[in-house]
Design an enzyme around this catalytic site. Structure first.
Site, PDB file in Angstrom:
ATOM      1  N   CYS A   1      75.496  57.733  49.233  1.00 27.21           N
ATOM      2  CA  CYS A   1      74.401  57.277  48.371  1.00 27.21           C
ATOM      3  C   CYS A   1      73.363  56.432  49.105  1.00 27.21           C
ATOM      4  CB  CYS A   1      74.957  56.504  47.180  1.00 27.21           C
ATOM      5  SG  CYS A   1      76.145  57.455  46.189  1.00 27.21           S
TER       6      CYS A   1
ATOM      7  N   HIS B   1      69.408  52.464  44.429  1.00 27.84           N
ATOM      8  CA  HIS B   1      70.205  53.659  44.159  1.00 27.84           C
ATOM      9  C   HIS B   1      70.660  53.626  42.712  1.00 27.84           C
ATOM     10  CE1 HIS B   1      73.310  56.587  44.040  1.00 27.84           C
ATOM     11  NE2 HIS B   1      74.285  55.698  44.022  1.00 27.84           N
TER      12      HIS B   1
ATOM     13  N   ASN C   1      73.965  59.654  38.468  1.00 31.45           N
ATOM     14  CA  ASN C   1      74.028  59.263  39.878  1.00 31.45           C
ATOM     15  C   ASN C   1      73.898  60.532  40.716  1.00 31.45           C
ATOM     16  OD1 ASN C   1      74.802  58.558  42.475  1.00 31.45           O
ATOM     17  ND2 ASN C   1      76.477  57.230  41.832  1.00 31.45           N
TER      18      ASN C   1
END
Length: 321
Positions: free
Chosen positions: A115, A248, A278
């Site tokens: 990520c 993020h 996500n």
């Protein structure tokens, strides 16, 4: 002095939104209320079986190239951040290069920092440009995380989505990236990982994403706050001089906790997790492109991008648009 600036952004989300109720209808033991209360996620996009990370990256890249007003062959460096590559090799970046029709011998490689991958990729590209070795880079975050999810594990499968975001980064006379910092600590790898591997033609070990959610939350909030302060200190500015924070998009609780620690109003936090889920390395460039296209981020604005991911890896950059 050579600097680097973002010349264009682009993004792509596959298919129609998949709501929480859609997941329930598919047999997942959860509810819309349960997911929203814990994550803030209302929907996400999932790639069809025939779509790969490079396919998503291609559309996002074409949109970024168009926004920058450049042709594919104007690119001399391609970096793709992904944890879900099309294959073991060649790199997804090389496959993207082929799909875009780039035939000029541009360097192309992948970055795997989960990520945090887009922050890593953008920082690497900036160093290439500032060295004078390259003039214009295509930096992409692209993921099909739906391929590595255990759909019987409601604690993880409801969190993630698929997508891609891209930027064109080019040489400039004034700095567009004011500071950056990258970090990793591999001792924390068990709390977020896909532990399996391929050996002798077989999947060895567990091929699905596994996560200790509470441990990830505590670690993420700490390092996201630390690394944002680090880049502010590098640049010699305070958080009050920053127009936007683009973290993020892990879940809304991590975004809120990070904003509180930095003393930033949630009105200044670009938030897409509610409709994207996500998307790992794609989440930051997806959010950036959305904010550029809807007019929130305008020329002259300063913003922080920051990510944390499996490894553990984390990083941030302070940019001026």
């Amino acid at each position: 002095m050579i600097y680097a600036r973002i010349a264009g952004t682009g993004s792509f989300l596959p298919g129609e939104p998949i709501t929480n109720d859609d997941l329930v209808a598919r047999g997942i033991d959860t509810s819309d209320q349960w997911i929203i209360e814990r994550t803030g996620i209302r929907s996400r996009h999932l790639a069809s079986a025939e779509m790969s990370s490079s396919d998503l990256a291609k559309t996002a890249s074409e949109r970024a190239l168009d926004a920058a007003g450049v042709r594919p062959d104007d690119i001399d460096l391609i970096i793709v951040a992904t944890s879900t590559p099309d294959c073991i090799f060649p790199s997804t970046a090389a496959l993207l290069q082929s799909k875009l029709g780039i035939r000029n011998g541009a360097a192309a490689f992948d970055v795997q920092a989960v990520c945090s991958g887009f922050v890593y990729g953008l920082t690497i590209a900036e160093k290439f440009i500032r060295s004078g070795s390259h003039k214009r880079a295509l930096v992409v975050g692209a993921e099909v995380f739906s391929r590595i999810l255990d759909w019987s594990d409601r604690g993880t499968c409801v969190l993630f989505g698929d997508g891609a975001g891209a930027v064109v980064l080019e040489a400039a006379e004034a700095p567009g990236i004011l500071a950056s910092a990258l970090h990793a600590d591999g001792s924390h790898h068990p709390i977020l990982c896909v532990p399996g591997a391929v050996a002798a033609g077989q999947v060895v070990g567990d091929p699905f994403l596994r996560m200790d959610g509470q441990a990830v939350f505590k670690f993420a909030v700490r390092v996201l706050g630390d690394v944002a302060l680090e880049v502010l200190d590098q640049a010699g500015v305070t958080v009050d001089s920053v127009d936007w924070l683009i973290p993020h998009q892990a879940n809304i609780r991590i975004l809120q906790a990070t904003a509180r620690r930095l003393g930033v109003s949630m009105d200044k936090v670009i938030t897409t997790v509610d409709h994207h889920g996500n998307t790992s390395a794609a989440s930051i460039p997806l959010a950036l492109d959305l904010a550029v296209r809807d007019g929130r981020i305008r020329p002259g604005h300063r913003f922080i991008i920051e990510g944390v991911g499996g490894g553990f890896t984390w990083g941030a950059a302070l940019l001026q648009f």
